[in-house]
Write an enzyme that holds these catalytic residues in place. Structure first.
Site, PDB file in Angstrom:
ATOM      1  CG  ASP A 174      -1.800  -1.249   1.245  1.00  0.00           C
ATOM      2  OD1 ASP A 174      -2.316  -1.644   0.199  1.00  0.00           O
ATOM      3  OD2 ASP A 174      -1.915  -1.857   2.337  1.00  0.00           O
TER       4      ASP A 174
ATOM      5  CE  LYS B 124       3.929  -2.375  -4.290  1.00  0.00           C
ATOM      6  NZ  LYS B 124       2.816  -2.407  -3.377  1.00  0.00           N
TER       7      LYS B 124
ATOM      8  N   GLY C  51      -4.206  -4.420  -4.188  1.00  0.00           N
ATOM      9  CA  GLY C  51      -5.254  -3.472  -4.571  1.00  0.00           C
ATOM     10  C   GLY C  51      -4.594  -2.157  -4.910  1.00  0.00           C
ATOM     11  CG  HIS C  52      -1.901  -1.627  -7.458  1.00  0.00           C
ATOM     12  ND1 HIS C  52      -1.116  -2.198  -8.420  1.00  0.00           N
ATOM     13  CD2 HIS C  52      -1.390  -2.013  -6.277  1.00  0.00           C
ATOM     14  CE1 HIS C  52      -0.163  -2.902  -7.834  1.00  0.00           C
ATOM     15  NE2 HIS C  52      -0.320  -2.809  -6.536  1.00  0.00           N
TER      16      HIS C  52
ATOM     17  CD  GLN D 197       0.857  -8.842  -2.313  1.00  0.00           C
ATOM     18  OE1 GLN D 197       1.661  -9.496  -2.964  1.00  0.00           O
ATOM     19  NE2 GLN D 197      -0.388  -8.671  -2.716  1.00  0.00           N
TER      20      GLN D 197
ATOM     21  CB  VAL E 253       2.723  16.419  -4.052  1.00  0.00           C
ATOM     22  CG1 VAL E 253       4.183  16.480  -3.637  1.00  0.00           C
ATOM     23  CG2 VAL E 253       2.568  16.818  -5.531  1.00  0.00           C
TER      24      VAL E 253
HETATM   25  P1  IMP Z   1      -2.762 -12.744   2.120  1.00  0.00           P
HETATM   26  O1  IMP Z   1      -1.777 -12.219   1.132  1.00  0.00           O
HETATM   27  O2  IMP Z   1      -4.188 -12.448   1.778  1.00  0.00           O
HETATM   28  O3  IMP Z   1      -2.513 -14.185   2.457  1.00  0.00           O
HETATM   29  O4  IMP Z   1      -2.524 -11.945   3.504  1.00  0.00           O
HETATM   30  C1  IMP Z   1      -1.328 -12.067   4.251  1.00  0.00           C
HETATM   31  C2  IMP Z   1      -0.917 -10.711   4.813  1.00  0.00           C
HETATM   32  O5  IMP Z   1      -0.498  -9.862   3.764  1.00  0.00           O
HETATM   33  C3  IMP Z   1      -2.041  -9.970   5.539  1.00  0.00           C
HETATM   34  O6  IMP Z   1      -1.484  -9.231   6.612  1.00  0.00           O
HETATM   35  C4  IMP Z   1      -2.566  -9.029   4.469  1.00  0.00           C
HETATM   36  O7  IMP Z   1      -3.203  -7.903   5.021  1.00  0.00           O
HETATM   37  C5  IMP Z   1      -1.267  -8.646   3.787  1.00  0.00           C
HETATM   38  N1  IMP Z   1      -1.437  -8.211   2.400  1.00  0.00           N
HETATM   39  C6  IMP Z   1      -1.665  -8.992   1.320  1.00  0.00           C
HETATM   40  N2  IMP Z   1      -1.749  -8.240   0.208  1.00  0.00           N
HETATM   41  C7  IMP Z   1      -1.555  -6.974   0.582  1.00  0.00           C
HETATM   42  C8  IMP Z   1      -1.472  -5.725  -0.135  1.00  0.00           C
HETATM   43  O8  IMP Z   1      -1.589  -5.660  -1.374  1.00  0.00           O
HETATM   44  N3  IMP Z   1      -1.252  -4.625   0.628  1.00  0.00           N
HETATM   45  C9  IMP Z   1      -1.083  -4.683   1.961  1.00  0.00           C
HETATM   46  N4  IMP Z   1      -1.128  -5.806   2.667  1.00  0.00           N
HETATM   47  C10 IMP Z   1      -1.358  -6.953   1.988  1.00  0.00           C
END
Ligand code: IMP
Length: 429
Positions: free
Chosen positions: A13, A16, A40-41, A225, A415
């Protein structure tokens, strides 16, 4: 050919989507190499907000080829929804512009069910996953019981592999988690219904990318991620099931490691984390709430409020060392405006000793106390800034402190959410 990987240096987050979209202007192909629709972008273009989960952010730029490579796990039902949602808003998507690897594993309905059953199990380990079935899909890939998108070509193969996978899954659903089991014929029926909408996009993306490289095309690799969620190098077990580190660019695409030339590390001007797990600079006070509100720090995928805290140079330096980051893209600087004095952790204190790395042991990491350097802060709307000189003195002082503590130059500074709200200091393509 130039190529560039963009990776999140924190816990995901970092913003990106916008940076990939912006730099994607000069790229011919934009490639996802790991993760799935847990990503999630959010992109804001001409005031319109787009949330993408599986499809690379480059899809919003006409003429680009978006590639979902073999390291990604794909939920076909979610992908169909994403394609239809974008098409309904006038974003042209077709087999020419979207290529999905035949070797990418599918997230099946039983993967989502298993993810949810584990998270809801009071005696189990709660990780705070996105509940999208990402972990169970990667587990099946490693167990050799997964289904790949190429399997959609053969109903017989689908039927056989679904039956094998469900034998074990149904034992878990019934015997351990007490949730309804799934019938193989129902799952097969659903899988067959994906064929028409998905198969036109399914190709050998490794060869496509190897050819693109030979032809000198510009390629942008879009990480999902962040490094601290990496299954090998992150804050295990509070991590995702793939490798957001740059090593996965090679494994997840089929290009040799030496093909990767540039690595840009996304550094949000503060830190957020969603889900469980350690977070040394977390702010559990009004300042944390203010950052969350101003930065709209609620999950794109799950809507969950994100935990917020001060920027942590230890975390970013670890990412730089693991991924070969050459420059940073600073995001969401505007969110810090009006917050008063700002802090950046320069190192930690662990049991009275100074350390500048994240210990692997969670018990040790939880005893780490961040040691901060401060910056006076800044006021006002910085969204109009297009050059460093346009920023207030306090914002520049904060950026200087970031560069000093992290040891990387900034290539761009975001910004605001719009494409234009960016100070571009270096262009790759
Ligand atoms: P999973 O990827 O759904 O198995 O989740 C494992 C961990 O990664 C959890 O803490 C999620 O919140 C975190 N996570 C997975 N994808 C994202 C992302 O795109 N952004 C932020 N955290 C993520």
């Amino acid at each position: 050919m130039t190529n560039l990987a963009i990776i999140g240096t924190q816990w995901g987050d970092e913003g990106k989507g916008k940076v990939v979209d912006l730099l994607g202007e000069g790229a011919d192909l934009i490639v996802r190499f790991q993760g799935g629709n847990n990503a999630g972008h959010t992109l804001v273009i001409d005031g319109q907000s787009y949330a993408l989960h599986t499809i690379p952010s480059g899809v919003l730029r006409p003429g680009k080829v978006s590639v979902v490579a073999s390291g990604v796990v794909v939920d076909p039902e979610d992908l169909i929804r994403e394609i239809m949602g974008l098409s309904a808003r006038g974003v042209a998507i077709g087999p020419e512009s979207l290529k999905i690897s035949e070797k990418a594993h599918m997230i099946m309905p039983y993967h989502r069910l298993l993810d949810a059953a584990r998270e809801n199990d009071p005696s189990g380990q709660k990780l705070g996953t996105t509940g999208r079935g990402i972990g169970p899909a990667y587990e099946d890939k490693a167990a050799r019981t997964g289904l790949r998108l190429g399997d959609l070509r053969s109903p017989e193969v689908l039927a056989k592999r679904i039956a094998v996978a469900l034998r074990e899954k149904n034992c878990l659903f019934e015997g351990l988690y007490g949730v309804p089991t799934l019938k193989a014929e129902d799952v097969l029926k659903r899988a067959l219904s994906w064929r028409e909408r998905i198969l036109p996009y399914v190709v050998d993306t490794a060869r496509l990318l190897q050819d693109a490289q030979a032809q000198g095309k510009n390629v942008l690799f879009e990480g999902a991620q962040g490094v601290q969620l990496d299954i090998d190098h992150g804050t295990y077990p509070y991590v995702t099931s793939s490798n957001p580190t740059t090593g996965a660019v090679s494994v997840g695409t089929g290009l040799p490691p030496k093909a990767l030339e540039n690595v840009l590390g996304l550094v949000k001007a503060y830190v957020s984390r969603v889900g469980e797990g350690p977070f040394p600079t977390e702010l559990i006070d009004a300042a944390g709430d203010e950052i969350r509100e101003k930065g709209h720090e609620f999950g794109t995928t799950t809507g969950r409020p994100r935990r917020c805290g001060w920027l942590d140079a230890v975390v970013v330096k670890a990412a730089a060392a693991l991924c070969g980051v050459g420059q940073m893209a600073v995001t969401k600087l505007d969110v810090l405006s009006g917050l008063g004095e700002l802090k950046i952790a320069s190192h930690y204190e662990l049991d009275g000793e100074r350390i500048d790395f994240l210990p692997a042991e969670l018990a040790e990491l939880s005893r780490c106390r961040p040691v901060y350097r401060t910056s006076p802060g800044f006021e006002g709307d910085v969204g109009q800034a297009r050059r460093l000189e346009d920023l207030p003195k306090g914002a520049r002082a904060y950026l200087d402190l970031m560069e000093e503590l992290i040891g990387l130059p900034a290539a761009l500074i975001s910004v605001g959410a719009e494409r234009e709200e960016t100070i571009v200091l270096h262009r790759y393509f």
